[in-house]
Write a protein that holds these residues in place. Structure first.
Motif, PDB file in Angstrom:
ATOM      1  N   TYR A 297      43.766  35.379  32.169  1.00 45.47           N
ATOM      2  CA  TYR A 297      43.370  34.428  31.133  1.00 45.47           C
ATOM      3  C   TYR A 297      43.965  33.055  31.429  1.00 45.47           C
ATOM      4  O   TYR A 297      45.114  32.941  31.865  1.00 45.47           O
ATOM      5  N   GLU A 298      43.189  32.009  31.165  1.00 48.21           N
ATOM      6  CA  GLU A 298      43.754  30.670  31.159  1.00 48.21           C
ATOM      7  C   GLU A 298      44.680  30.560  29.948  1.00 48.21           C
ATOM      8  O   GLU A 298      44.567  31.326  28.994  1.00 48.21           O
ATOM      9  N   GLU A 299      45.591  29.594  29.970  1.00 45.65           N
ATOM     10  CA  GLU A 299      46.586  29.480  28.899  1.00 45.65           C
ATOM     11  C   GLU A 299      45.931  29.361  27.527  1.00 45.65           C
ATOM     12  O   GLU A 299      46.352  29.986  26.561  1.00 45.65           O
ATOM     13  N   GLY A 300      44.895  28.523  27.426  1.00 42.26           N
ATOM     14  CA  GLY A 300      44.210  28.352  26.147  1.00 42.26           C
ATOM     15  C   GLY A 300      43.518  29.622  25.688  1.00 42.26           C
ATOM     16  O   GLY A 300      43.532  29.963  24.495  1.00 42.26           O
ATOM     17  N   GLN A 301      42.924  30.351  26.638  1.00 38.50           N
ATOM     18  CA  GLN A 301      42.239  31.602  26.293  1.00 38.50           C
ATOM     19  C   GLN A 301      43.238  32.658  25.846  1.00 38.50           C
ATOM     20  O   GLN A 301      42.999  33.398  24.877  1.00 38.50           O
ATOM     21  N   GLY A 497      42.540  42.903  45.342  1.00 43.25           N
ATOM     22  CA  GLY A 497      42.687  42.912  43.888  1.00 43.25           C
ATOM     23  C   GLY A 497      41.587  42.122  43.210  1.00 43.25           C
ATOM     24  O   GLY A 497      40.734  41.504  43.866  1.00 43.25           O
ATOM     25  N   ARG A 498      41.600  42.162  41.890  1.00 40.91           N
ATOM     26  CA  ARG A 498      40.584  41.436  41.125  1.00 40.91           C
ATOM     27  C   ARG A 498      41.242  40.605  40.027  1.00 40.91           C
ATOM     28  O   ARG A 498      42.367  40.856  39.628  1.00 40.91           O
ATOM     29  N   VAL A 499      40.505  39.629  39.570  1.00 40.10           N
ATOM     30  CA  VAL A 499      40.999  38.756  38.511  1.00 40.10           C
ATOM     31  C   VAL A 499      39.923  38.658  37.435  1.00 40.10           C
ATOM     32  O   VAL A 499      38.725  38.657  37.729  1.00 40.10           O
ATOM     33  N   GLY A 500      40.364  38.614  36.184  1.00 42.04           N
ATOM     34  CA  GLY A 500      39.419  38.512  35.084  1.00 42.04           C
ATOM     35  C   GLY A 500      38.866  37.098  34.950  1.00 42.04           C
ATOM     36  O   GLY A 500      39.569  36.106  35.146  1.00 42.04           O
ATOM     37  N   ILE A 501      37.576  37.038  34.641  1.00 42.73           N
ATOM     38  CA  ILE A 501      36.906  35.763  34.340  1.00 42.73           C
ATOM     39  C   ILE A 501      36.405  35.882  32.902  1.00 42.73           C
ATOM     40  O   ILE A 501      35.664  36.818  32.581  1.00 42.73           O
ATOM     41  N   ASN A 535      32.199  28.663  29.045  1.00 41.71           N
ATOM     42  CA  ASN A 535      31.411  29.878  29.258  1.00 41.71           C
ATOM     43  C   ASN A 535      31.886  30.564  30.541  1.00 41.71           C
ATOM     44  O   ASN A 535      32.791  30.091  31.225  1.00 41.71           O
ATOM     45  N   LEU A 536      31.284  31.707  30.859  1.00 48.20           N
ATOM     46  CA  LEU A 536      31.729  32.492  32.010  1.00 48.20           C
ATOM     47  C   LEU A 536      31.602  31.719  33.314  1.00 48.20           C
ATOM     48  O   LEU A 536      32.488  31.779  34.176  1.00 48.20           O
ATOM     49  N   ARG A 537      30.511  30.986  33.462  1.00 48.47           N
ATOM     50  CA  ARG A 537      30.297  30.242  34.702  1.00 48.47           C
ATOM     51  C   ARG A 537      31.380  29.182  34.906  1.00 48.47           C
ATOM     52  O   ARG A 537      31.955  29.049  35.995  1.00 48.47           O
ATOM     53  N   THR A 538      31.690  28.445  33.848  1.00 45.95           N
ATOM     54  CA  THR A 538      32.718  27.411  33.937  1.00 45.95           C
ATOM     55  C   THR A 538      34.077  28.018  34.243  1.00 45.95           C
ATOM     56  O   THR A 538      34.844  27.492  35.063  1.00 45.95           O
ATOM     57  N   SER A 539      34.380  29.154  33.601  1.00 50.75           N
ATOM     58  CA  SER A 539      35.668  29.817  33.853  1.00 50.75           C
ATOM     59  C   SER A 539      35.763  30.285  35.300  1.00 50.75           C
ATOM     60  O   SER A 539      36.824  30.188  35.928  1.00 50.75           O
ATOM     61  N   ALA A 540      34.643  30.797  35.837  1.00 53.01           N
ATOM     62  CA  ALA A 540      34.637  31.247  37.237  1.00 53.01           C
ATOM     63  C   ALA A 540      34.863  30.076  38.185  1.00 53.01           C
ATOM     64  O   ALA A 540      35.616  30.181  39.169  1.00 53.01           O
ATOM     65  N   LEU A 541      34.239  28.939  37.904  1.00 54.36           N
ATOM     66  CA  LEU A 541      34.394  27.770  38.766  1.00 54.36           C
ATOM     67  C   LEU A 541      35.821  27.214  38.700  1.00 54.36           C
ATOM     68  O   LEU A 541      36.334  26.675  39.688  1.00 54.36           O
ATOM     69  N   LYS A 543      38.439  29.124  38.414  1.00 50.55           N
ATOM     70  CA  LYS A 543      39.184  30.019  39.303  1.00 50.55           C
ATOM     71  C   LYS A 543      38.964  29.630  40.767  1.00 50.55           C
ATOM     72  O   LYS A 543      39.862  29.751  41.598  1.00 50.55           O
ATOM     73  N   VAL A 544      37.755  29.144  41.077  1.00 50.84           N
ATOM     74  CA  VAL A 544      37.467  28.679  42.442  1.00 50.84           C
ATOM     75  C   VAL A 544      38.310  27.452  42.756  1.00 50.84           C
ATOM     76  O   VAL A 544      38.936  27.357  43.823  1.00 50.84           O
ATOM     77  N   ALA A 545      38.365  26.502  41.825  1.00 53.33           N
ATOM     78  CA  ALA A 545      39.125  25.274  42.045  1.00 53.33           C
ATOM     79  C   ALA A 545      40.624  25.540  42.115  1.00 53.33           C
ATOM     80  O   ALA A 545      41.361  24.778  42.747  1.00 53.33           O
ATOM     81  N   GLN A 546      41.081  26.624  41.497  1.00 55.57           N
ATOM     82  CA  GLN A 546      42.498  26.987  41.547  1.00 55.57           C
ATOM     83  C   GLN A 546      42.855  27.742  42.831  1.00 55.57           C
ATOM     84  O   GLN A 546      44.024  28.038  43.069  1.00 55.57           O
ATOM     85  N   GLY A 547      41.849  28.072  43.632  1.00 53.23           N
ATOM     86  CA  GLY A 547      42.101  28.805  44.869  1.00 53.23           C
ATOM     87  C   GLY A 547      42.301  30.290  44.666  1.00 53.23           C
ATOM     88  O   GLY A 547      42.745  30.998  45.572  1.00 53.23           O
ATOM     89  N   VAL A 548      41.953  30.792  43.467  1.00 58.80           N
ATOM     90  CA  VAL A 548      42.127  32.214  43.169  1.00 58.80           C
ATOM     91  C   VAL A 548      41.022  33.046  43.793  1.00 58.80           C
ATOM     92  O   VAL A 548      41.252  34.142  44.308  1.00 58.80           O
ATOM     93  N   THR A 549      39.806  32.525  43.763  1.00 58.10           N
ATOM     94  CA  THR A 549      38.667  33.234  44.350  1.00 58.10           C
ATOM     95  C   THR A 549      37.795  32.228  45.091  1.00 58.10           C
ATOM     96  O   THR A 549      38.073  31.020  45.099  1.00 58.10           O
ATOM     97  N   SER A 550      36.745  32.720  45.718  1.00 55.89           N
ATOM     98  CA  SER A 550      35.872  31.847  46.514  1.00 55.89           C
ATOM     99  C   SER A 550      34.622  31.482  45.725  1.00 55.89           C
ATOM    100  O   SER A 550      34.261  32.147  44.746  1.00 55.89           O
TER     101      SER A 550
END
Length: 560
Positions: A297-301, A497-501, A535-541, A543-550
């Motif tokens: 989860y992001e801090e706000g979430q 491993g996996r990360v939640g979006i 939304n889910l798409r924004t949260s996924a992006l 995670k991409v910008a944070q270098g967590v996923t591709s």
């Protein structure tokens, strides 16, 4: 900027930008991690350059782990818990001196704690962070006492009334190779972090596949003529009727793999054209106790979820397709709420993981115990918190909403694709808009994406236009660090491993109004966006910008 210690030295040496150093310090403090670990994982600095500078600054020897013989690693002196906690590696010992590989020499706590636990003088040796992370993973995996010197005779599988089994049943006593093969498949799946095992018969071949990090891959192809014996062995272990091959069956295996660790498997058999296919879902109780910080989860979430859990009443809905991690999110919330002062009851189909202190009920429609009936019974049992495995019909939805309106906290799931669709699904079931607006307090829509391997991920040079077309904002592009999978011997094709979006939406007055006005999912989504909920798409992006996923993985998991 107020940089100190290694962060300041790295910046002064031109090995890291001041802004990146400050960000790494803040993340390390927040996540209780090492500054160097964060700086390397985020791609802010080069691992070799950092190691050379740390060695010079602290006057410590520098070692290339790639050239170190892993057979020389000291075993049974430093516990796996300490190795994993401090990300260090016991290299070798001389007399009463233990030489310890670490990437962050400023971590004095690690030295002191290991010195106290071992009674030895600890001599730190500087190594590269990425190589250390990879070797620590291998060391823990190899040294995990759960699998040390494992022998088939040690396998303890709970089978009721074992004396009732006949010696000549297929898959039991006389089929030692089959027993060993099945045991190996189960153990390898556990060690590899898989979630499911598929045993699949076909006309001319038989295959075994694992689902790891959400993706299936083949791991074995035994002779097709062993199909019946493999199925029989699994059915005996899971207490199914081995003589019945015409209808699907459900069973459960409890495998005790050490004194303190047991793994449950939920088993289902399905008659196919060429024999019985069996699928095992691996249920690891530790997954329910990871803690909310490990879920992604992001801090706000996270703050929104914790705030909703702290309310005395209301309804929290977790939504997403099968395999998106809904159960873990719910169990994590229940573990937070599980105290001596609360009475918690759950209705599940089936109960996947046993939680001590929580009253868990398996629904059974054959005898009339469905979700609605279980919920009615719960409300006569003086509950504080109720969890309903899934809201499938109007009857269950109505009872759950009444419970949320009468002073109970209700948690449940729906199979919808997003938070706005969850609200319209309830309305389509026949739940009055007023009841939805006043009882639902939070909706969490989620997916699971594969996490890039921290040991081998590499920077990705993605054209800015491609990132813009994918939906990233200019701010995310400017501040982001983008990586792509590479692949190494500790991961699965560059992912580990996996990360939640997540899409976490609190029902605000503005959203209540649009619900009361009968707004559709598109209108609700627009209001949720205006209210600041990603939304889910924004949260996924993000995670991409944070270098967590591709970006490739974000595209696979979420659509535009």
């Amino acid at each position: 900027m107020n940089l100190n210690g290694l962060a300041r030295s790295l910046h002064q040496a031109g090995l890291i930008e001041a802004e990146h150093a400050q960000q790494a310090l803040e993340i390390a403090k927040r996540e209780k991690s090492s500054f160097i670990t964060v700086a390397i994982q985020k791609g802010y600095a080069d691992a070799l350059q950092v190691a050379v500078l740390a060695s010079t600054e602290f006057g410590l020897p520098l070692l290339d782990l790639a050239a170190f013989d892993t057979e020389l690693l000291v075993k049974d002196i430093v516990s796996n818990a300490l190795v994993e906690k401090h990300k260090v590696l016991p290299l070798f010992k001389r007399g009463n001196r233990l030489f310890l590989a670490q990437s962050d020499p400023s971590n004095i706590t690690a030295i002191d704690e290991i010195k106290f636990n071992t009674g030895m003088n600890v001599e730190p040796v500087i190594v590269e962070e990425n190589k250390l992370a990879a070797m620590v993973e291998k060391f823990i995996s190899a040294e995990d006492s759960t699998f040390d010197d494992f022998d088939d005779d040690d396998l303890d599988v709970d089978i009721e009334n074992p004396e009732d089994k006949k010696d000549d049943e297929p898959g039991t006593g006389d089929d030692a190779p089959i027993v060993r093969f099945v045991n190996k498949m189960l153990l390898d799946a556990i060690k590899g972090g898989s979630s499911d095992i598929h045993f699949e018969p076909y006309e001319k071949r038989y295959r075994v596949r694992y689902r790891t990090d959400g993706v299936l891959h083949e791991v074995s192809s035994p002779p097709v003529n062993l199909s019946g014996k493999i199925a029989a062995r699994l059915k005996v272990m899971s207490q199914m009727d081995i003589s019945e091959r015409r209808v699907p069956q459900d069973g459960r295996i409890k495998m005790k793999i050490s004194k303190n660790k047991a793994i449950d498997f939920r088993v289902n058999s399905l008659p196919t054209l060429w024999g019985e296919k069996l699928v095992l879902r691996i249920l690891d109780p530790s997954s329910a106790k990871m803690g909310i910080d490990a879920l992604g989860y992001e801090e706000g979430q996270k703050a929104l979820y914790m705030e909703a859990l702290a309310q005395p009443q209301g309804m929290i809905l977790v939504t997403g397709p099968t395999g998106s991690g809904k159960t873990v999110s719910l169990y994590t919330g229940l573990n937070i709420l599980n105290t001596e002062e609360t009475n918690i009851s759950t209705a599940e189909d089936p109960v996947e993981i046993n939680l001590e202190g929580i009253n868990q009920v398996n629904v059974n429609s054959k005898v009339g115990l469905d979700f609605g009936e279980a919920l009615r019974s719960f409300l006569r049992q003086d509950p504080d918190i109720v969890m309903v495995g899934e809201i499938r019909d109007l009857d269950t939805a109505s009872i759950a909403i009444k419970a949320a309106q009468t002073g109970h906290l209700v948690l449940s799931t729906l199979h919808t694709n997003s938070a706005p669709e969850t609200l319209t699904r309830l309305a389509n079931m026949g739940v009055p808009a007023f009841n939805i607006a006043t009882s639902v307090s939070l909706i969490i829509a989620q997916r699971l994406g594969r996490r890039l391997c921290s040991a081998c991920k590499q920077p990705a040079d993605i054209p800015e236009q491609v990132l813009l077309d994918a939906g990233l904002t200019e701010e995310l592009i400017a501040n982001g660090e983008f990586f792509q999978p590479k692949g190494c011997d500790v991961c699965n094709k560059g992912y580990k491993g996996r990360v939640g979006i997540y899409e976490v939406v609190r029902i605000t007055p503005a959203l209540s109004k649009i619900i009361m006005d009968g707004g559709n999912s598109l209108e609700i989504a627009a209001v949720a966006k205006d209210e600041g909920f990603n939304n889910l798409r924004t949260s996924a992006l993000e995670k991409v910008a944070q270098g967590v996923t591709s970006l490739e993985e974000a595209n696979r998991v979420t659509a535009d």
